[in-house]
Design a protein around this motif. Structure first.
Motif: not given
Lengths: 210, 406
Positions: B55-56, B252-255, B289-291, B315-316
């Motif tokens: 959904s993000g 969309i960032y993968y952290s 985390v997905i940021d 940020s979410s």
């Protein structure tokens, strides 16, 4: 616990698949067994309820880990004991006093409202300071060695032995105080036989000591 | 229960016997009610967990396409034409100046040329001026203004090679009237298409949309920055210019967030996490985390080359996995190494719960591509992860921006 010694396959599978009916049945069927353990490790019924639900939550969400070829009760008992130990350790930041003079050992009127049966004994155990209570339960009732207890509670073996010794002392002191209280209440009652106010285990205990 | 000790103590036996036959206890419906609520919560969490990252992403795409559609509707042909005329006027003025410079150079061509450097310098100024005109009119990012801004480079080259400067000068002279008379876009284009250096770049004018790829090494910490562990973040973003200096961005960032903290940093009350925390001296965490940020950027400088932006937003965090390693005060039989691992997946999400602050320096690499170096801080408004820690991140984002052609 007869047939419940082994968990029926249907019940087990139902719980694992998250079927609410099966989970409720398991909870209700083993509630008494689990509560008896929790009551020993807790300071009161509220804390026992908390440990009980925490333990059952682990049981119901981790039942797939249980080996169905082994008896269920020891596994359940172990989960409950571990939960109680976890709970005890989480409370260490707020250690309760171990001053026996501050303990509620007299209660209301012990000779009238109880007969030193299970409820009285559990109350005495619950009145122990948490550290003593944990060691006493693990050693005297559940049969662990001091080395095992030390490892589980994160204390030294010496502390475990010392806590057990002090726990016994306090329990005996509380029993004596209970007895004196009982006698004080009973003496003024004419033609009354003390026997009816004393439970079998308590009589045995007094006899053995004398 | 396994009996390992062989105690013969009288008191022990007395209690053991007395407690061996507990009375029947009626199960408490209240207790079961609480248990049922907890189980419902558990079953609700797991199967639905995948929906949060999805959904993000969907929300981010929705924002992007909504803005895209909005632009399509508002950017009418007449507006663009108006913008082009405006650019034409300004660029025309520049051309007049350039032309006069070239005339001067031209008159000196037979041995009288004194210093080509003077011409070069002045022409450079003209180039800057034209470029500024182009940059200060992002609304009219048209091929015309861009072509004009490129012209002085052509002239500059010509000035260096005096043998061709006359022809160039003539060409500009022939275009002078066009600049002055504010002729429509296509006419200007037609004129400039004839110039020798007028190549395909005349059509590569950048638009309002910018795509970016980012790699950000960072430090994650629940205490001071000096006590942090290194992590990293990769992802892609998109931004949209809403005015001269303002742009909105998401992505969309993968952290990978690694951090370590003592038990006092973990605020969680939920068991068993709180219990394990309570007798740990330290807890190491490894979170994936997905940021999904929603940021606003403000351009602080109006320079032609490097630009400075200030970025702020929220940020979410969608916690994909959280692995905690409890390092106990001492070993226990179940955990003889004194360590206990605990991993949870897809259980926590923190919607718009992290403040983003950044300072970005953008350096153009070509017409469409630029490099952005952005030191940033991510400061949570609520407890992050299962441990509800105050997880802050400080890093330097290295971004490659690509401006889409309109």
């Amino acid at each position: 616990m007869n047939s419940l010694e082994y968990l029926p396959d249907k019940l087990r599978e139902g719980c694992i698949s998250g079927e609410r009916g099966s989970q409720k049945k398991l909870y209700y069927d083993f509630y008494g067994f689990a509560m008896a353990i929790c009551l020993r490790y807790a300071r009161d019924r509220d804390e026992a309820n908390e440990i009980l639900n925490e333990g059952f939550y682990k049981v119901l969400t981790s039942l797939y880990r249980y080996d169905q070829n082994k008896p269920f009760l020891p596994w359940l008992g172990r989960v409950m004991t571990n939960t109680a130990i976890d709970h005890y350790r989480s409370q260490l930041r707020h250690p309760a006093t171990d001053d026996i003079s501050e303990m509620d050992i007299h209660g209301e009127n012990p000779a009238i409202d109880s007969k030193l049966n299970y409820d009285d004994l559990i109350k005495l155990v619950q009145n122990l300071p948490p550290g003593y209570r944990a060691v006493f339960n693990l050693y005297a009732i559940d049969g662990f060695t001091h080395d095992e207890i030390a490892a589980q509670l994160g204390i030294s073996t010496g502390t475990s032995k010392s806590n057990l010794f002090k726990a016994r002392q306090k329990l005996v002191a509380m029993l004596d105080a209970q007895k004196q209280q009982t006698e004080r209440v009973l003496i003024p009652i004419p033609n009354n036989d003390n026997e009816q106010y004393e439970s079998k285990p308590y009589r045995q205990f007094l006899q053995a000591r004398s | 229960m396994i009996m390992n000790n062989t105690n013969q103590n009288h008191t022990d036996n007395f209690f053991k016997q007395g407690l061996s036959s507990p009375p029947e206890v009626n199960p408490s419906d209240k207790n079961w009610g609480e248990m049922e609520r907890r189980l419902k919560l558990e079953s609700k969490r797991r199967p639905m967990a995948w929906i949060y990252p999805v959904s993000g992403i969907a929300a981010a795409l929705l924002v992007v396409f909504s803005l895209w559609l909005l632009t399509e509707k508002t950017g009418t042909e007449s507006e663009r034409l108006e913008g082009a005329k405006e650019s034409g006027k300004k660029a025309g003025k520049n051309i007049v100046e350039i032309e006069s410079q070239l005339s001067r150079i031209s008159s000196n061509k037979e041995g009288k040329f004194t210093s080509p450097k003077i011409g070069t310098t002045q022409l450079s100024k003209s180039r800057s001026s034209a470029y500024r005109t182009f940059k200060s009119n992002p609304q009219s990012l048209s091929s015309q203004s861009f072509t004009y801004s490129r012209l002085p480079i052509t002239v500059l080259k010509s000035a260096r090679y005096l043998n061709i400067h006359t022809s160039v000068s003539n060409k500009f002279a022939s275009q002078r009237n066009i600049g002055k008379s504010n002729v429509p876009v296509n006419v200007i284009n037609a004129g400039f298409d004839k110039t020798p250096d007028s190549d395909s770049q005349s059509n590569t004018h950048t638009g309002k949309w910018v795509l970016s790829l980012a790699l950000s090494p960072d430090v994650n910490s629940v205490k001071g920055i000096d006590k942090g562990d290194f992590g990293r973040s990769v992802g892609m973003g998109v931004s949209y210019k809403v005015g001269k200096f303002l742009s909105l961005g998401t992505g969309i960032y993968y952290s990978k967030k690694l951090y370590s903290a003592d038990k006092t940093s973990y605020k969680v009350q939920e068991k068993p996490f709180a219990t394990w925390t309570s007798y740990s001296k330290k807890i190491d965490a490894d979170c994936r985390v997905i940021d999904i940020p929603l940021n606003v950027s403000l351009q602080m400088t109006n320079k032609t080359e490097n630009k400075l932006y200030v970025t702020a937003g929220l940020s979410s965090y969608i916690m994909l996995s959280e692995k905690y390693e409890f390092i106990y005060n001492r070993p226990s039989p179940a955990f003889p190494t004194g360590r206990r691992e605990y991993t949870i997946r897809n259980q926590n999400k923190h919607i718009l719960s992290v403040v983003n602050l950044g300072l970005a320096l953008e350096k153009p690499l070509s017409n469409q591509v630029s490099l952005v170096i952005e030191p940033y801080a991510k400061l949570p408004l609520s407890g992050i992860g299962q441990g509800e820690t105050n997880l802050k991140s400080f890093g330097v984002g290295i971004k490659l921006n690509y401006s889409l052609i309109e």
